[in-house]
Enzyme design. Structure first.
Site, PDB file in Angstrom:
ATOM      1  N   SER A 222       0.835  -1.196   0.000  1.00 10.77           N
ATOM      2  CA  SER A 222       0.000   0.000   0.000  1.00 10.77           C
ATOM      3  C   SER A 222       0.869   1.245   0.000  1.00 10.77           C
ATOM      4  CB  SER A 222      -0.910   0.011   1.227  1.00 10.77           C
ATOM      5  OG  SER A 222      -0.157   0.444   2.344  1.00 10.77           O
ATOM      6  N   LYS A 223       0.225   2.373  -0.252  1.00 12.50           N
ATOM      7  CA  LYS A 223       1.032   3.593  -0.345  1.00 12.50           C
ATOM      8  C   LYS A 223       1.636   3.961   1.008  1.00 12.50           C
ATOM      9  CE  LYS A 223      -2.956   6.699  -0.287  1.00 12.50           C
ATOM     10  NZ  LYS A 223      -3.635   7.716  -1.042  1.00 12.50           N
ATOM     11  N   ARG A 224       1.040   3.490   2.076  1.00 15.69           N
ATOM     12  CA  ARG A 224       1.590   3.796   3.405  1.00 15.69           C
ATOM     13  C   ARG A 224       2.810   2.923   3.743  1.00 15.69           C
ATOM     14  NH1 ARG A 224      -0.389   8.058   5.168  1.00 15.69           N
ATOM     15  NH2 ARG A 224      -2.512   8.480   4.548  1.00 15.69           N
ATOM     16  N   ASP A 225       2.862   1.726   3.147  1.00 11.99           N
ATOM     17  CA  ASP A 225       3.937   0.794   3.507  1.00 11.99           C
ATOM     18  C   ASP A 225       5.318   1.368   3.265  1.00 11.99           C
ATOM     19  OD1 ASP A 225       2.313  -1.271   4.301  1.00 11.99           O
ATOM     20  OD2 ASP A 225       2.067  -2.036   2.267  1.00 11.99           O
TER      21      ASP A 225
ATOM     22  N   PHE B  83       6.346   5.331  -4.716  1.00 12.50           N
ATOM     23  CA  PHE B  83       5.989   6.174  -5.856  1.00 12.50           C
ATOM     24  C   PHE B  83       7.237   6.508  -6.666  1.00 12.50           C
ATOM     25  CE2 PHE B  83       2.924   7.384  -2.448  1.00 12.50           C
ATOM     26  CZ  PHE B  83       1.830   6.756  -3.018  1.00 12.50           C
TER      27      PHE B  83
END
Ligand code: GLU
Length: 507
Positions: A261-264, A273
């Protein structure tokens, strides 16, 4: 054979996740291998999820990565516009075409009415679905009379257009990765195709555009697989030939437990990203591969291998090699675990291919900014020596700072181990001897030759003496070959550092 045309179709709802980049890459590799076209279409029909800057971010990411689109937003092409919001006017007719064919219907249920239905179902521990079982009891053109429907439309009542799944039909299609898929239509909900705000949903716009843009293969993330029966049914309803589908496996968290996920990324210390992203609302910054010092070629190579391999042990592939060797058949069916160490390893490999001069030019700027005035040739020689120790250009400094600064202190552990009673005296004797060597280009080699003779002759320990010299010059036991250090620092500076150490450490 029809020309291969594939598209990457992101929604501008935020920065581009590397999973998306991998999807684009696989599309690119396939298109280029087949002599086909690679398109960029921006799917921005859901205006509630629009994030300013996201579209520009996507375009810049691919520029950085060096993946060129043949057509699309920012490039143009015969089948444009390539941004769905600019195609808005055309979708309604397609939705109406399906209504006229009896494949779709008007639905007038308000949000409150649907919420009520959902709550009622929940109370009975059931799931509410707008489908062939429930639609006859809801407010739509299938349940109402033609006249009632017409009156509602004429009165300006808001409506959506829903796809009508027939009851108990087998929907069949082949996925190039997953094989044959068969789903019973009675299980599926009548998805909205056209919204009351006059915008198509993703499903309608996506199918219409893929058809009009002559897309031959849809290669996209696995999260779209559940939508595929609807898409296949839409093609059938329009009597259009469907493209071929390939749904890619997910990129998983490093421990394999769930989707990356983008938080990981920032939680575990690696970027998720391609470029750094600042959220326009919260101002929160997420790190990017570019800003973290990754080379685009390394990112491409790493992503290509997250879910694909060529069947051999080969891990390093140039973009052209990937184009030549890529095959959809060799894409794994299973999720691929993200591996941060591997990502660094790829960067290390690619950093070694960057010409020393290029790295030196960058490094010189950094050195100048730190206040060290030096010349490019000197920096280039240093880069040549320490590059293999670095995975990122930003690690050059930590691996070569001693060429620019005299040690201000000496590493404690090394000091204890390498500087004993009598070491300073010994150092002074060595300095006296070394100062007799002629100060020219060969001084480094000569100094080493001298030490190789001197140490055994005086029955000294080679490691002990060499390391005490290193400690005096570098401040620690780290660093490249001693001869190289002697050479690059020069006779005067080398001896000066040894003198300072022998005085300082004994104080
Ligand atoms: N707009 C969709 C997305 O954001 C595209 C899915 C597809 O490729 O069909 O991923």
């Amino acid at each position: 054979m029809t020309k291969v045309r594939v598209r990457f179709a992101p929604s501008p709802t935020g920065p581009l996740h590397i999973g998306g980049v991998r999807t684009a890459l696989y599309n690119y590799l396939f298109a280029k291998q087949m002599g086909g076209d690679f398109l960029l279409r921006i799917e921005d029909t859901d205006q509630t999820r629009f994030v300013p800057g996201a579209e520009e971010y996507i375009i810049e990411s691919f520029k950085w990565l060096g993946l060129k689109f043949d057509e699309g937003v920012g490039i143009g092409g015969e089948y444009g516009p390539y941004k769905q919001s600019e195609r808005k006017a055309m979708y309604k007719d397609y939705a109406l075409e399906l209504v006229n064919k009896g494949k779709a219907y008007y639905a007038f249920d308000t949000a409150e009415e649907l919420a009520q239905k959902r709550a009622e179902a929940e109370a009975e521990k059931k799931n509410f679905q707008y489908d062939c079982h429930t639609r006859q009891s809801l407010k739509n053109s299938l349940a109402l009379s033609e006249q009632e429907t017409q009156e509602l439309i004429n009165s300006g009542a808001p409506f959506v257009i829903r796809f009508k799944f027939e009851e108990n039909e087998q929907i069949e299609f082949d996925d190039l990765i997953r094989g044959h898929i068969s789903v019973n239509s009675s299980l599926l909900d009548d998805k909205v195709l056209y919204k009351s705000d006059g915008m198509p949903t993703y499903h309608l716009a996506n199918i219409v555009d893929d058809h009009l843009m002559l897309i031959s293969h849809v290669i996209r993330g696995e999260e779209w697989l559940p939508s595929c029966p609807l898409h296949v049914s839409l093609y059938k309803a329009f009597e259009w030939e469907a493209p071929k589908f390939a749904h890619l496996p997910l990129i998983l968290k490093p421990d394999g437990k769930g989707k990356l996920s983008k938080r990981d990324g920032d939680r575990l210390g690696f970027p998720v990203f391609p470029l750094e992203w600042q959220d326009p609302k919260s101002n929160e910054i997420s790190s990017g591969y570019r800003e973290s010092g990754y080379l685009p070629e390394a990112v491409i190579n790493m992503l290509a291998l997250l879910g694909w391999n060529d069947g051999t042990e080969q891990e390093l592939f140039s973009l052209q090699e990937l184009v030549d060797k890529f095959s959809i058949e060799r894409i794994s069916k299973h999720g691929a675990k993200f591996d941060m160490e591997k990502a660094k390893w790829f960067n290390h490999q690619y950093l070694q291919n960057v010409p020393n001069r290029v790295l030196a030019e960058e490094y010189l700027k950094e050195l100048n900014a730190k206040g060290y005035n030096t010349n490019i040739e000197f920096v280039e020689s240093i880069v040549a020596l320490v590059k293999e120790r670095c995975s990122f250009a930003k690690e050059l400094w930590d691996n070569s700072d001693y060429f620019f600064v005299r040690p201000s202190e000496y590493a404690e552990k090394a000091l204890k181990k390498r500087w004993k009673e009598g070491t300073s005296q010994r150092m002074n004797d060595i300095i006296d001897n070394l100062s007799k060597i002629e100060d020219n280009k060969e001084w480094g080699e000569k100094a080493e030759e001298f030490l190789m003779e001197y140490i055994p002759k005086n029955e000294l320990n080679m490691g002990q003496i060499m390391n005490s010299i290193r400690l005096a010059i570098v401040g620690d036991t780290k660093g490249v070959n001693m001869v190289e250090i002697f050479k690059l620092l020069g006779k005067q500076e080398s001896l000066e550092r040894m003198k300072i150490a022998s005085e300082k450490i004994n104080l």
